[in-house]
Design an enzyme around this catalytic site. Structure first.
Site, PDB file in Angstrom:
ATOM      1  N   GLY A 196       0.425  -1.185   0.122  1.00 33.71           N
ATOM      2  CA  GLY A 196      -0.019  -0.195   0.030  1.00 33.71           C
ATOM      3  C   GLY A 196       0.860   1.598  -0.394  1.00 33.71           C
ATOM      4  O   GLY A 196       2.212   1.206  -0.412  1.00 33.71           O
ATOM      5  N   ALA A 244       4.502  -2.071  11.189  1.00 29.68           N
ATOM      6  CA  ALA A 244       2.750  -1.952  11.205  1.00 29.68           C
ATOM      7  C   ALA A 244       2.123  -2.352  12.033  1.00 29.68           C
ATOM      8  O   ALA A 244       1.955  -1.171  12.838  1.00 29.68           O
ATOM      9  CB  ALA A 244       2.647  -3.599   9.353  1.00 29.68           C
ATOM     10  N   ARG A 245       2.475  -3.671  12.645  1.00 30.16           N
ATOM     11  CA  ARG A 245       1.260  -4.186  13.493  1.00 30.16           C
ATOM     12  C   ARG A 245       2.519  -4.866  14.266  1.00 30.16           C
ATOM     13  O   ARG A 245       1.797  -6.105  14.130  1.00 30.16           O
ATOM     14  CB  ARG A 245      -0.071  -3.880  13.931  1.00 30.16           C
ATOM     15  CG  ARG A 245      -1.357  -2.940  13.276  1.00 30.16           C
ATOM     16  CD  ARG A 245      -0.884  -1.761  13.972  1.00 30.16           C
ATOM     17  NE  ARG A 245      -1.462  -1.259  13.771  1.00 30.16           N
ATOM     18  CZ  ARG A 245      -1.568   0.713  13.267  1.00 30.16           C
ATOM     19  NH1 ARG A 245       0.237   0.428  13.543  1.00 30.16           N
ATOM     20  NH2 ARG A 245      -2.369   1.309  13.572  1.00 30.16           N
ATOM     21  N   HIS A 292       7.346   2.865  18.496  1.00 32.24           N
ATOM     22  CA  HIS A 292       6.220   2.927  17.674  1.00 32.24           C
ATOM     23  C   HIS A 292       6.581   5.055  17.481  1.00 32.24           C
ATOM     24  O   HIS A 292       5.682   5.612  17.754  1.00 32.24           O
ATOM     25  CB  HIS A 292       5.094   2.652  18.901  1.00 32.24           C
ATOM     26  CG  HIS A 292       3.889   2.949  17.667  1.00 32.24           C
ATOM     27  ND1 HIS A 292       2.219   1.714  17.890  1.00 32.24           N
ATOM     28  CD2 HIS A 292       3.983   3.049  16.764  1.00 32.24           C
ATOM     29  CE1 HIS A 292       2.096   1.977  16.166  1.00 32.24           C
ATOM     30  NE2 HIS A 292       2.492   3.077  15.968  1.00 32.24           N
ATOM     31  N   GLU A 350       1.345  -2.703  23.599  1.00 37.67           N
ATOM     32  CA  GLU A 350       2.277  -1.511  23.448  1.00 37.67           C
ATOM     33  C   GLU A 350       1.772  -0.765  25.168  1.00 37.67           C
ATOM     34  O   GLU A 350       0.992  -0.441  24.969  1.00 37.67           O
ATOM     35  CB  GLU A 350       2.137  -0.377  22.160  1.00 37.67           C
ATOM     36  CG  GLU A 350       3.219  -1.738  20.909  1.00 37.67           C
ATOM     37  CD  GLU A 350       2.543  -0.219  19.311  1.00 37.67           C
ATOM     38  OE1 GLU A 350       2.442   0.835  20.090  1.00 37.67           O
ATOM     39  OE2 GLU A 350       2.872  -0.845  19.229  1.00 37.67           O
TER      40      GLU A 350
HETATM   41  N1  LIG Z   1       4.265   2.682  12.342  1.00 38.44           N
HETATM   42  C1  LIG Z   1       3.004   3.158  12.915  1.00 38.44           C
HETATM   43  O1  LIG Z   1       2.861   4.617  13.248  1.00 38.44           O
HETATM   44  C2  LIG Z   1       2.214   3.375  11.348  1.00 38.44           C
HETATM   45  C3  LIG Z   1       2.038   4.318  10.700  1.00 38.44           C
HETATM   46  C4  LIG Z   1       1.277   3.449   9.407  1.00 38.44           C
HETATM   47  C5  LIG Z   1       1.437   2.715   9.442  1.00 38.44           C
HETATM   48  N2  LIG Z   1       1.113   1.817  10.274  1.00 38.44           N
HETATM   49  C6  LIG Z   1       0.864   0.877   9.560  1.00 38.44           C
HETATM   50  O2  LIG Z   1       1.079  -0.185   8.544  1.00 38.44           O
HETATM   51  C7  LIG Z   1       0.034  -0.630   7.407  1.00 38.44           C
HETATM   52  C8  LIG Z   1      -0.105  -0.247   5.920  1.00 38.44           C
HETATM   53  O3  LIG Z   1       0.173   1.258   6.366  1.00 38.44           O
HETATM   54  P1  LIG Z   1      -0.591   2.017   4.906  1.00 38.44           P
HETATM   55  O4  LIG Z   1      -0.310   3.498   4.985  1.00 38.44           O
HETATM   56  O5  LIG Z   1       1.206   1.323   3.304  1.00 38.44           O
HETATM   57  O6  LIG Z   1      -1.855   0.754   4.489  1.00 38.44           O
HETATM   58  P2  LIG Z   1      -2.257   0.710   2.926  1.00 38.44           P
HETATM   59  O7  LIG Z   1      -2.260   1.417   2.302  1.00 38.44           O
HETATM   60  O8  LIG Z   1      -4.324   0.502   3.420  1.00 38.44           O
HETATM   61  O9  LIG Z   1      -1.584  -0.643   2.458  1.00 38.44           O
HETATM   62  C9  LIG Z   1      -1.974  -1.986   3.373  1.00 38.44           C
HETATM   63  C10 LIG Z   1      -1.630  -2.750   2.431  1.00 38.44           C
HETATM   64  O10 LIG Z   1      -1.522  -4.253   2.819  1.00 38.44           O
HETATM   65  C11 LIG Z   1      -2.086  -4.997   2.451  1.00 38.44           C
HETATM   66  N3  LIG Z   1      -2.617  -6.247   2.926  1.00 38.44           N
HETATM   67  C12 LIG Z   1      -3.713  -6.243   3.109  1.00 38.44           C
HETATM   68  N4  LIG Z   1      -4.246  -7.699   4.115  1.00 38.44           N
HETATM   69  C13 LIG Z   1      -3.254  -8.182   2.880  1.00 38.44           C
HETATM   70  C14 LIG Z   1      -2.685  -9.323   3.563  1.00 38.44           C
HETATM   71  N5  LIG Z   1      -3.601 -10.641   4.068  1.00 38.44           N
HETATM   72  N6  LIG Z   1      -2.271 -10.251   3.193  1.00 38.44           N
HETATM   73  C15 LIG Z   1      -1.107  -9.393   2.089  1.00 38.44           C
HETATM   74  N7  LIG Z   1      -1.040  -7.806   2.001  1.00 38.44           N
HETATM   75  C16 LIG Z   1      -2.096  -7.780   2.636  1.00 38.44           C
HETATM   76  C17 LIG Z   1      -3.439  -4.753   1.338  1.00 38.44           C
HETATM   77  O11 LIG Z   1      -3.424  -4.917  -0.269  1.00 38.44           O
HETATM   78  P3  LIG Z   1      -4.085  -4.489  -1.017  1.00 38.44           P
HETATM   79  O12 LIG Z   1      -2.960  -3.441  -1.360  1.00 38.44           O
HETATM   80  O13 LIG Z   1      -4.270  -5.698  -1.928  1.00 38.44           O
HETATM   81  O14 LIG Z   1      -5.399  -3.841  -1.348  1.00 38.44           O
HETATM   82  C18 LIG Z   1      -2.083  -3.421   0.768  1.00 38.44           C
HETATM   83  O15 LIG Z   1      -1.351  -2.976  -0.262  1.00 38.44           O
HETATM   84  C19 LIG Z   1      -1.565  -0.600   9.028  1.00 38.44           C
HETATM   85  O16 LIG Z   1      -2.630  -0.835   8.016  1.00 38.44           O
HETATM   86  C20 LIG Z   1      -0.749   0.341   9.961  1.00 38.44           C
HETATM   87  O17 LIG Z   1      -1.735  -1.012  10.486  1.00 38.44           O
HETATM   88  C21 LIG Z   1       1.697   2.260  11.128  1.00 38.44           C
END
Ligand SMILES: NC(=O)c1ccc[n+]([C@@H]2O[C@H](COP(=O)([O-])OP(=O)(O)OC[C@H]3O[C@@H](n4cnc5c(N)ncnc54)[C@H](OP(=O)(O)O)[C@@H]3O)[C@@H](O)[C@H]2O)c1
Length: 315
Positions: free
Chosen positions: A147, A227-228, A276, A257
């Protein structure tokens, strides 16, 4: 046109940025957590996570969703919010507002591992011996999730000469030329020198990084989690680190956390743990304010909002 009132759970600095982007709005601060009430006339809520990882979610307040038409989350993941939040108003995530920061953080972990930071920095002539280092060029980066964060990282890693393989839920062809899709996580773990977890916490991803998957890892793999924490089975990870199957885990997120005092991740020689913190860069809130303003324009023009949350999908 009726007055636009935005209830914001963010701080005064963010609210000032938002006021600059949306000068005709009244921005009213409200406390974080489940909103027991919102200011009269508020149609928009900007919400910060209602809990930390592993903590309980709050109950639905009486009167929810008040007169709210739209809730903008301050996070990309939706696991820090209860189901009832998604019943009623439109909900959009902060997807993308921290993608560059996450990408840079993952790269910092890759550089630190490959160039052996900080142990190459010496403090006296007795340590003046060359230290063998790894190369990033030609190494394989596996992305779990492609994503906003995964794509930002892929663009940078390609410029470093890395080979990128990714797994995503939809299987849609990668938006970034040069990125390959792996058929499954087992293949991805088997190919990769570094794996970055960049997928949401959903029933499919919870503890998906388990003993079976880690058994398929390329020996010496470096696992990076931005991620999480709950994507990982911690006991399986510790076993893989202790056996040497994995060389290192760089963890910016954990479950819960904070981790309790005495948790093995705090002192494990093959764990690099950070609190985090990857997204806390100066542009974080400005990016969110721009996103709110852009979506507000769309709402006013009856256009679909960007990054609407799909509750069933989990992100
Ligand atoms: N550390 C932090 O403070 C922080 C900050 C931001 C985000 N995050 C975490 O990082 C995650 C990703 O962020 P993002 O902004 O990149 O989110 P995003 O743009 O919504 O992208 C999520 C990605 O995960 C893929 N996905 C969903 N379910 C999956 C599965 N079962 N197996 C493999 N891939 C899967 C999606 O696939 P598709 O492309 O096919 O839909 C998409 O490519 C967030 O959901 C959040 O939990 C953490």
């Amino acid at each position: 046109m009726p007055e636009l009132v935005i209830a914001s759970q963010l701080n005064a600095d963010f609210n000032a940025l938002l006021a600059r982007e949306i000068p005709d709005a009244t921005i009213t601060p409200v406390p974080p957590g489940a909103p027991e009430s919102v200011p009269e006339g508020a149609s928009v809520l900007v919400a910060v996570p209602f809990r930390r990882a592993g903590a309980a979610l709050p109950r639905r307040p009486d009167g929810w969703p008040f007169n709210l038409r739209w809730v903008q989350l301050a996070s990309s993941g939706i696991d820090f919010y209860p189901d009832w939040l998604f019943e009623g108003p439109l909900v959009t995530s902060a997807r993308g507002t921290s993608a560059n920061a996450l990408a840079e953080f993952a790269l910092a972990a890759i550089f630190a591992a490959t160039k052996r930071l900080p142990e190459i920095w010496i403090d006296g002539p007795q340590r003046w011996n060359p230290i063998p280092l790894g190369t990033i060029t030609g190494s394989v980066l596996g992305l779990v999730g492609f994503g906003a964060a995964g794509q930002a990282l892929a663009r940078r890693a390609l410029a470093l000469g890395m080979r990128i393989v990714a797994v995503r839920r939809s299987g849609v062809a990668p938006e970034v030329p040069g990125v390959e899709l792996a058929p499954d996580l087992e293949t991805l773990f088997g190919l990769s020198d570094h794996v970055v977890l960049a997928a949401p916490l959903t029933p499919e991803t919870e503890r998906r990084v388990n003993a079976d998957l880690l058994a398929q890892a390329k020996p010496g793999l470096h696992l990076i989690n931005i991620a999480r924490g709950a994507l990982i089975d911690d006991d399986a990870l510790l076993a893989a680190l202790d056996s040497g199957k994995l060389s290192l885990a760089s963890l910016d997120v954990t479950h819960p956390e904070p981790l309790p005092d005495g948790h093995p991740f705090y002192r494990h020689p093959r764990v690099r743990l950070s609190p985090h913190t990857s997204v806390f860069t100066p542009d974080l809130r400005a990016n969110l304010a721009l996103k709110v303003a852009a979506n507000l324009n769309r709402l006013r023009q009856s256009q679909p909002l960007i990054d609407l949350v799909d509750r069933a999908r989990g992100y």
